[in-house]
Write a protein that holds these residues in place. Structure first.
Motif, PDB file in Angstrom:
ATOM      1  N   LEU A  21      22.861  -0.820 -18.886  1.00 19.90           N
ATOM      2  CA  LEU A  21      22.523   0.510 -18.406  1.00 19.90           C
ATOM      3  C   LEU A  21      23.823   1.265 -18.180  1.00 19.90           C
ATOM      4  N   THR A  22      23.903   2.467 -18.678  1.00 23.04           N
ATOM      5  CA  THR A  22      25.092   3.282 -18.476  1.00 23.04           C
ATOM      6  C   THR A  22      24.880   4.165 -17.261  1.00 23.04           C
ATOM      7  N   LEU A  23      25.805   4.105 -16.345  1.00 19.48           N
ATOM      8  CA  LEU A  23      25.767   4.912 -15.138  1.00 19.48           C
ATOM      9  C   LEU A  23      26.932   5.889 -15.208  1.00 19.48           C
ATOM     10  N   VAL A  24      26.625   7.169 -15.033  1.00 19.86           N
ATOM     11  CA  VAL A  24      27.653   8.203 -15.095  1.00 19.86           C
ATOM     12  C   VAL A  24      27.844   8.757 -13.688  1.00 19.86           C
ATOM     13  N   VAL A  25      29.097   8.831 -13.247  1.00 23.71           N
ATOM     14  CA  VAL A  25      29.423   9.381 -11.938  1.00 23.71           C
ATOM     15  C   VAL A  25      30.313  10.597 -12.158  1.00 23.71           C
ATOM     16  N   TRP A  26      29.849  11.761 -11.675  1.00 22.74           N
ATOM     17  CA  TRP A  26      30.621  12.990 -11.778  1.00 22.74           C
ATOM     18  C   TRP A  26      31.284  13.253 -10.440  1.00 22.74           C
ATOM     19  N   PRO A  27      32.559  13.581 -10.443  1.00 28.09           N
ATOM     20  CA  PRO A  27      33.190  13.954  -9.172  1.00 28.09           C
ATOM     21  C   PRO A  27      32.655  15.303  -8.698  1.00 28.09           C
ATOM     22  N   ARG A  28      32.566  15.457  -7.403  1.00 27.22           N
ATOM     23  CA  ARG A  28      32.124  16.734  -6.852  1.00 27.22           C
ATOM     24  C   ARG A  28      33.308  17.692  -6.804  1.00 27.22           C
ATOM     25  N   ALA A  29      33.024  18.953  -6.879  1.00 32.50           N
ATOM     26  CA  ALA A  29      34.063  19.982  -6.788  1.00 32.50           C
ATOM     27  C   ALA A  29      34.691  19.925  -5.393  1.00 32.50           C
ATOM     28  N   GLN A  30      35.956  20.324  -5.288  1.00 40.23           N
ATOM     29  CA  GLN A  30      36.625  20.335  -3.991  1.00 40.23           C
ATOM     30  C   GLN A  30      36.019  21.380  -3.065  1.00 40.23           C
ATOM     31  N   ALA A  31      35.534  22.464  -3.619  1.00 36.65           N
ATOM     32  CA  ALA A  31      34.830  23.502  -2.863  1.00 36.65           C
ATOM     33  C   ALA A  31      33.977  24.274  -3.854  1.00 36.65           C
ATOM     34  N   PHE A  32      32.849  24.799  -3.385  1.00 34.14           N
ATOM     35  CA  PHE A  32      31.965  25.561  -4.260  1.00 34.14           C
ATOM     36  C   PHE A  32      31.129  26.512  -3.420  1.00 34.14           C
ATOM     37  N   ASN A  33      30.516  27.463  -4.091  1.00 35.78           N
ATOM     38  CA  ASN A  33      29.645  28.438  -3.437  1.00 35.78           C
ATOM     39  C   ASN A  33      28.224  28.251  -3.941  1.00 35.78           C
ATOM     40  N   ILE A  34      27.264  28.468  -3.058  1.00 35.65           N
ATOM     41  CA  ILE A  34      25.864  28.431  -3.470  1.00 35.65           C
ATOM     42  C   ILE A  34      25.173  29.694  -2.951  1.00 35.65           C
ATOM     43  N   LEU A  35      24.072  30.041  -3.594  1.00 40.02           N
ATOM     44  CA  LEU A  35      23.274  31.191  -3.193  1.00 40.02           C
ATOM     45  C   LEU A  35      21.846  30.718  -2.946  1.00 40.02           C
ATOM     46  N   LEU A  36      21.405  30.833  -1.713  1.00 39.36           N
ATOM     47  CA  LEU A  36      20.033  30.488  -1.345  1.00 39.36           C
ATOM     48  C   LEU A  36      19.272  31.778  -1.098  1.00 39.36           C
TER      49      LEU A  36
END
Length: 142
Positions: A21-36
Motif C-alpha cells: 500500500l502506498t501512503l502519501v504524506v504531504w507537509p502542511r503549509a507554514q501558514a495559510f488563510n481560509i474563508l468560512l
C-alpha cells in the motif's frame, strides 16, 4: 501533515493479503488563510473548541468537532485543513487580541464571512498539545 490512502467500504479489504500500500504524506503549509462562509445548515457553528491565548496573541484550536463549518471546510480542502494545535493569528484582518478576534467570530451572522489566518504548530509541540487538550478546562466552543 496530512495522509491519504485509497480503500473501499468500511470493513472490506480492497487489497490482497501481502499487497503493498502506498501512503502519501504531504507537509502542511507554514501558514495559510481560509474563508468560512456562514451559510448552510451549520452556519451558526464553526465546530471548534478553543483556548484564548492572550499571552501568545492568538486563538489555539484545541479540538475540531465532527460537525460545523470547519468540518465542511476540511472535507473540501485537505491540504489547508484546520487541525487541533493550529493557531488562529487573525480573523477578518484583526490580529493580536484573541478576545477581539473571538468577538468577531461571534458577531458574524448568516451570510457573513470569516477570513482566518492560520499557523500550524511545529511538529515537536503536537504531543504537548494533545496532552493539554485531554486536560483543558474552561475552553470556548464555537
Amino acid at each position: 501533515d496530512e495522509t491519504s490512502a485509497s480503500g473501499s467500504e468500511a470493513g472490506e479489504c480492497p487489497l490482497p493479503v501481502g499487497a503493498l500500500l502506498t501512503l502519501v504524506v504531504w507537509p502542511r503549509a507554514q501558514a495559510f488563510n481560509i474563508l468560512l462562509k456562514r451559510t448552510g445548515p451549520h452556519w451558526r457553528r464553526l465546530g471548534l473548541s478553543l483556548a484564548l491565548r492572550e499571552d501568545r496573541r492568538c486563538i489555539l484550536i484545541v479540538k475540531v468537532h465532527e460537525t460545523g463549518l470547519v468540518a465542511e471546510w476540511n472535507a473540501r480542502n485537505g491540504q489547508a485543513c484546520l487541525c487541533s494545535g493550529d493557531r488562529i493569528l487573525a480573523v477578518n484582518e484583526v490580529s493580536g487580541d484573541p478576545f477581539r478576534m473571538y468577538s468577531l467570530v461571534l458577531a458574524t451572522s448568516l451570510g457573513g464571512a470569516l477570513r482566518l489566518q492560520v499557523e500550524p504548530p511545529p511538529r515537536s509541540t503536537v504531543p504537548k498539545l494533545e496532552a493539554f487538550a485531554r486536560t483543558a478546562q474552561g475552553l470556548e466552543t464555537l
